[in-house]
Motif scaffolding. Sequence first.
Motif, short mmCIF file in Angstrom:
data_model
loop_
_atom_site.label_atom_id
_atom_site.label_comp_id
_atom_site.label_asym_id
_atom_site.label_seq_id
_atom_site.Cartn_x
_atom_site.Cartn_y
_atom_site.Cartn_z
N LYS A 87 -19.50 -10.25 -38.53
CA LYS A 87 -19.65 -8.91 -39.11
C LYS A 87 -20.06 -9.00 -40.58
CE LYS A 87 -16.54 -6.26 -36.10
NZ LYS A 87 -15.31 -5.44 -36.03
N SER A 88 -19.48 -9.95 -41.30
CA SER A 88 -19.84 -10.13 -42.70
C SER A 88 -21.29 -10.60 -42.84
CB SER A 88 -18.89 -11.15 -43.35
OG SER A 88 -19.28 -11.43 -44.67
N SER A 90 -23.72 -10.20 -40.71
CA SER A 90 -24.62 -9.14 -40.25
C SER A 90 -24.75 -8.03 -41.28
CB SER A 90 -24.12 -8.55 -38.93
OG SER A 90 -24.17 -9.50 -37.91
N LEU A 91 -23.65 -7.68 -41.93
CA LEU A 91 -23.70 -6.63 -42.95
C LEU A 91 -24.60 -7.05 -44.10
CD1 LEU A 91 -22.78 -3.89 -44.02
CD2 LEU A 91 -20.77 -5.05 -45.01
N ASP A 92 -24.44 -8.29 -44.56
CA ASP A 92 -25.29 -8.79 -45.64
C ASP A 92 -26.77 -8.73 -45.26
OD1 ASP A 92 -23.28 -9.31 -47.42
OD2 ASP A 92 -23.15 -11.46 -46.99
N SER A 94 -28.17 -6.91 -42.87
CA SER A 94 -28.57 -5.52 -42.67
C SER A 94 -28.94 -4.85 -43.99
CB SER A 94 -27.45 -4.72 -42.00
OG SER A 94 -27.16 -5.22 -40.71
N LYS A 95 -28.15 -5.13 -45.02
CA LYS A 95 -28.43 -4.57 -46.34
C LYS A 95 -29.73 -5.15 -46.90
CE LYS A 95 -25.17 -1.62 -47.29
NZ LYS A 95 -25.51 -0.19 -47.57
N THR A 149 -23.25 -1.10 -38.49
CA THR A 149 -23.30 -1.12 -39.96
C THR A 149 -23.71 0.23 -40.53
OG1 THR A 149 -25.62 -1.83 -39.99
CG2 THR A 149 -23.93 -3.56 -39.93
#
Length: 301
Positions: A87-88, A90-92, A94-95, A149
Motif C-alpha cells: 500500500k505504501s 503503491s501510494l507513492d 500513484s502520486k 488511493t
Amino acid sequence: MAELQKRIGENGEEIVQNFLKRIGWKETLTNEDIESYDKEFRKNTNGIDGFSYYQNPFIDNCVVNVLISVKYSKNAYIKSNIISDFKSHSLDLSKAIESFTKSNLRKETSGSLKNINSHFNRGLIFWINADQENSLDLIPELDSIDFDTGIPHDGIFLVDNIRFDFVNKCFDILDSKFNDYEHFFIYFTNGLNNNNENPRTGKIMPVEFINSSIIPFVLKKGENSIVIIFCLENFEKESLIQIIGLAKNLSNGVSGSTIISFPDYSKTNHENEVLIVKRKINDFNFTENLSIINYNNYQRN
C-alpha cells in the motif's frame, strides 16, 4: 549503514535496467524528478526510478506511459508486512503518476506524439530481493486487499521474485535453445486493435505480459516459424487443454510447430496425459507439430 543501503539500491536499479533491456524497453529514462502536484503529500518533487512509453499494441492510436519504481532489498519478504508495504509503495507511485500527467516530461515525450487518441498512465513496481531461498508469491497475498488511493491512473503492475525469474527463464531458453531464431512477442487481437497499421508481433513486451502467468512468442528464421508459450504455473492436464486452445488461435496463419513450456513438465510423468489431450483435439496437423517442454530442466525432460 547509509553506504550499504545506497549500494543495495544501486544494485537493484542495475538489475532492473538489465531486465528492461532484455524485454525490449531499451530507452528507459532513469532517476527522473517530477514536480509534485500534491504539495501536501510531497513538497517538492516525486522521484521515479524509471520511465518508458510505447504504442499500445492492444488498442489503436493509444500510448502507454509507464512509471517505474524499484523496491530492492537483500532480505526476504516479511509476510506480515506485505500488505502494508505494498500500500505504501503503491501510494507513492500513484502520486508520481498524478504529478506526471501534469508534467513537462509527459508533454516532451509521449505527449508530443501525433495521431494518438488516448493515453494510459500506468505504474510498474519491481519488488524483488536478493534472497535465493524465498519462494513467496506476492500476488495471491495481495489478491483480496481493498485499496483505493483515490488517485486516477490506469493500473499499477507488480513484479515480484517469482515473475522476475519467470520472465528471465523464458529468455534464457530462447537465447540458449533457439538462439538462431529471432523472437517476437505475440500481441493478441481483441476488437480494439483492428487497425492494420498496428503490429501483431513485436520486440517490446507490453506491461500486461510482465506479470502475466502466460507469455507468448513467435520465433522466426527465414521461412520457418515456431509459436512458443511459456507458462508460470505447473503442468496440469486441464490447463494444457486451455493453453492448446490459445496456441491454436495464436498459430493461425503461422506455418510451423508449436511449443508449450511448463516449469515442471516431465516426459516420464506426463507424456501419457499429453497424448490423451492430443487425441481429444480433432486437428492432426496441429497436434503432430505440438511439443511440450520444461524450461527449468530442458535437458533432463
